[in-house]
Write an enzyme that holds these catalytic residues in place. Structure first.
Site, PDB file in Angstrom:
ATOM      1  CD  GLU A  64      -2.544  21.058  41.451  1.00  0.00           C
ATOM      2  OE1 GLU A  64      -2.319  22.132  40.875  1.00  0.00           O
ATOM      3  OE2 GLU A  64      -1.783  20.584  42.322  1.00  0.00           O
ATOM      4  CG  HIS A  87      -0.606  19.886  37.076  1.00  0.00           C
ATOM      5  ND1 HIS A  87      -1.391  19.705  38.198  1.00  0.00           N
ATOM      6  CD2 HIS A  87       0.679  19.966  37.522  1.00  0.00           C
ATOM      7  CE1 HIS A  87      -0.612  19.686  39.261  1.00  0.00           C
ATOM      8  NE2 HIS A  87       0.650  19.842  38.887  1.00  0.00           N
ATOM      9  CD  GLU A 131       3.825  16.878  38.316  1.00  0.00           C
ATOM     10  OE1 GLU A 131       4.633  17.539  38.973  1.00  0.00           O
ATOM     11  OE2 GLU A 131       2.728  17.319  37.959  1.00  0.00           O
ATOM     12  CE  LYS A 156       1.160  22.675  41.847  1.00  0.00           C
ATOM     13  NZ  LYS A 156       0.807  21.523  42.662  1.00  0.00           N
ATOM     14  CG  ASN A 158       2.820  24.211  38.199  1.00  0.00           C
ATOM     15  OD1 ASN A 158       2.311  25.313  37.943  1.00  0.00           O
ATOM     16  ND2 ASN A 158       2.102  23.103  38.311  1.00  0.00           N
ATOM     17  N   GLY A 217       2.081  17.878  46.399  1.00  0.00           N
ATOM     18  CA  GLY A 217       1.664  18.776  47.474  1.00  0.00           C
ATOM     19  C   GLY A 217       1.479  18.094  48.815  1.00  0.00           C
ATOM     20  CB  SER A 250       6.596  16.074  47.770  1.00  0.00           C
ATOM     21  OG  SER A 250       5.220  16.275  48.028  1.00  0.00           O
TER      22      SER A 250
HETATM   23  P1  PGA Z   1       4.600  19.868  44.560  1.00  0.00           P
HETATM   24  O1  PGA Z   1       3.789  20.016  43.173  1.00  0.00           O
HETATM   25  O2  PGA Z   1       6.063  20.010  44.250  1.00  0.00           O
HETATM   26  O3  PGA Z   1       4.068  20.966  45.425  1.00  0.00           O
HETATM   27  O4  PGA Z   1       4.282  18.500  45.084  1.00  0.00           O
HETATM   28  C1  PGA Z   1       4.283  19.418  42.010  1.00  0.00           C
HETATM   29  C2  PGA Z   1       3.385  19.738  40.857  1.00  0.00           C
HETATM   30  O5  PGA Z   1       2.159  19.845  41.047  1.00  0.00           O
HETATM   31  O6  PGA Z   1       3.856  19.893  39.716  1.00  0.00           O
END
Ligand code: PGA
Length: 241
Positions: free
Chosen positions: A94, A92, A162, A9, A7, A168, A203
């Site tokens: 976010e 997601h 997640e 983003k 992803n 992140g 992560s």
């Molecule tokens: P990350 O993000 O691997 O940077 O933790 C995962 C995601 O948001 O799908």
């Protein structure tokens, strides 16, 4: 089948995508492997990803909950299907937390995608506060039930677990938490008589991928930061072949 889905983003320029694609060329992807790679790319670059499509699933990171019409700035499921995308991420964290997407919005987005037979990757996960208050299972259960309400459950879907506190942060959930939580999700899905693949996200990187991807009930990973680097992205999947 295991899914390794990146992803991106709101990252990358066209030049950086060319670099990424070049970086993939040094790798041999095994034929008939049971590992499927995919990338969720910013809208403006989706059409330019057609060269990778066929080797990789290419998808969007979001879709409008509306069908079409006067919704400036929105992209419909019909448009995503029209340009031949393979999947779309929905819900997601976010989107839920920065853009106030509710469980009802997520449900409507899934309905729009189903109208065009587009594969959704439905993201669910608890916040740190919910985790610390021992509310993970009730939060996930509510997210699953409200998201799937009124859908055709026979159509394909992928679930991505997640934990918001692991996204992140560089700190993935422990193998024990992932095992326990994905087993719970599997039971919730089984109670609805469905058996969707379950991904873990938060992560994931080349150092922890093998342990995570070999956990029972984990059918792949949704990868943010580490998917921006072609080497790291491929290395995450290569622990499976
Ligand atoms: P990350 O993000 O691997 O940077 O933790 C995962 C995601 O948001 O799908």
């Amino acid at each position: 089948m295991k899914y390794i889905i990146g992803n991106w983003k709101m990252n990358k320029t066209a030049g950086e995508i060319v670099e990424f694609t070049r970086g993939l060329k040094k790798y041999k992807f095994p034929k008939n492997s049971n590992v499927i790679f995919g990338l969720a790319v910013p809208y403006v670059y989706l059409l330019g990803m057609s060269k990778l499509q066929g080797h990789f699933l290419i998808g969007a990171q979001n879709v409008s909950s509306h069908e079409n019409g006067a919704y400036t700035g929105e992209i419909s499921a019909e448009m995503l299907a029209d340009v031949g995308l393979d999947f779309c991420i929905v819900g997601h964290s976010e989107r839920r937390h920065l853009f106030n997407e509710s469980n009802a919005d997520v449900n409507n987005k899934l309905k729009r995608l189903q109208e065009y037979d587009m594969l959704p990757i439905l993201c669910i996960g608890e916040t740190l506060e919910e985790f610390e208050a021992n509310k993970t299972k009730s939060v996930l259960s509510e997210q699953i039930k409200s998201a799937l309400d009124g859908l055709d459950l026979k159509k394909e879907m992928i679930i991505a677990y997640e934990p918001v506190w692991a996204i992140g942060t560089g700190k993935s959930a422990s193998a024990e938490i992932i095992k326990d939580t994905t087993a719970f999700i599997k039971d919730e899905l089984n109670a609805l008589k469905v058996d969707y693949p379950i991904l873990y996200g938060g992560s994931v990187n080349p150092a922890n991928a093998s342990e995570i991807l070999h956990i029972e009930n984990v059918d792949g990973a949704l990868i943010g930061g580490a998917s921006l680097d072609s080497d790291k992205f491929v290395q995450i999947g290569s622990c499976l072949y």
